[in-house]
Motif scaffolding. Structure first.
Motif, PDB file in Angstrom:
ATOM      1  N   SER A 297       1.994  39.492 -32.275  1.00  0.00           N
ATOM      2  CA  SER A 297       3.445  39.306 -32.222  1.00  0.00           C
ATOM      3  C   SER A 297       3.869  38.359 -33.341  1.00  0.00           C
ATOM      4  O   SER A 297       3.050  37.631 -33.908  1.00  0.00           O
ATOM      5  N   ASP A 298       5.186  38.331 -33.632  1.00  0.00           N
ATOM      6  CA  ASP A 298       5.692  37.388 -34.628  1.00  0.00           C
ATOM      7  C   ASP A 298       5.354  35.951 -34.237  1.00  0.00           C
ATOM      8  O   ASP A 298       5.032  35.125 -35.081  1.00  0.00           O
TER       9      ASP A 298
ATOM     10  N   ARG B  25       3.307  33.415 -36.524  1.00  0.00           N
ATOM     11  CA  ARG B  25       3.863  32.137 -36.985  1.00  0.00           C
ATOM     12  C   ARG B  25       2.827  31.012 -36.869  1.00  0.00           C
ATOM     13  O   ARG B  25       2.719  30.171 -37.741  1.00  0.00           O
TER      14      ARG B  25
ATOM     15  N   VAL C  18       5.107  34.349 -42.077  1.00  0.00           N
ATOM     16  CA  VAL C  18       5.918  35.338 -41.360  1.00  0.00           C
ATOM     17  C   VAL C  18       7.336  35.352 -41.909  1.00  0.00           C
ATOM     18  O   VAL C  18       7.915  36.411 -42.133  1.00  0.00           O
ATOM     19  N   GLU C  19       7.898  34.157 -42.146  1.00  0.00           N
ATOM     20  CA  GLU C  19       9.267  34.063 -42.647  1.00  0.00           C
ATOM     21  C   GLU C  19       9.411  34.646 -44.049  1.00  0.00           C
ATOM     22  O   GLU C  19      10.482  35.074 -44.432  1.00  0.00           O
TER      23      GLU C  19
END
Length: 137
Positions: A17-18, A22, A80-81
């Motif tokens: 998952s994100d 992260r 991630v960003e």
């Protein structure tokens, strides 16, 4: 700064998952590396640079810094960003905006800060690096 092959890490983590990504992609940057980055990208000739302290952050690395006597926050985003931006930057002809840079969360955050500021709302502003070869989104 710990160098990690982003493509390898991304492909190996496709099912995460994100939120899990992260945590995995949180940068690991020392005060010395942050200072070197500031000297290279943001300090003008004769400017002093000082990393005052590392600030708490959930998934990025932030430092309170002073460059040329002015206070700033140096924010180093997690992978991630910036993954959409990284795909574009590594992908080719440096035509960032036509190739998807504007899809990155980093670009979105910078755009919102600029929009708020242009409407009289005081916010932090992304600073353009002195190194014109450095990507800015």
């Amino acid at each position: 700064m710990s160098a990690v092959d982003g493509d390898t890490k991304m492909s190996a983590t496709a099912d995460l998952s994100d939120e899990e990504l992260r945590k995995l992609f949180k940068p690991c940057v020392t005060k010395e590396e942050a200072e070197a980055l500031l000297y290279k990208s943001y300090a003008g000739k004769g400017d002093s640079v000082e990393v005052l302290q590392q600030l708490e952050s959930y998934d990025d690395v932030n430092f309170k810094v002073k460059v040329g006597g002015q206070l700033f926050v140096l924010k180093i985003h997690n992978g991630v960003e910036s993954k959409d931006f990284n795909k574009v930057y590594e992908g080719a002809d440096r035509d960032y905006f036509k190739k998807g840079c504007m899809n990155s969360v980093v670009h979105f955050q910078s755009t919102i800060m600029a929009l708020l500021s242009s409407n009289g709302i005081h916010t932090s502003q992304a600073q353009t690096p002195l190194d014109t070869k450095a990507p800015v989104c």
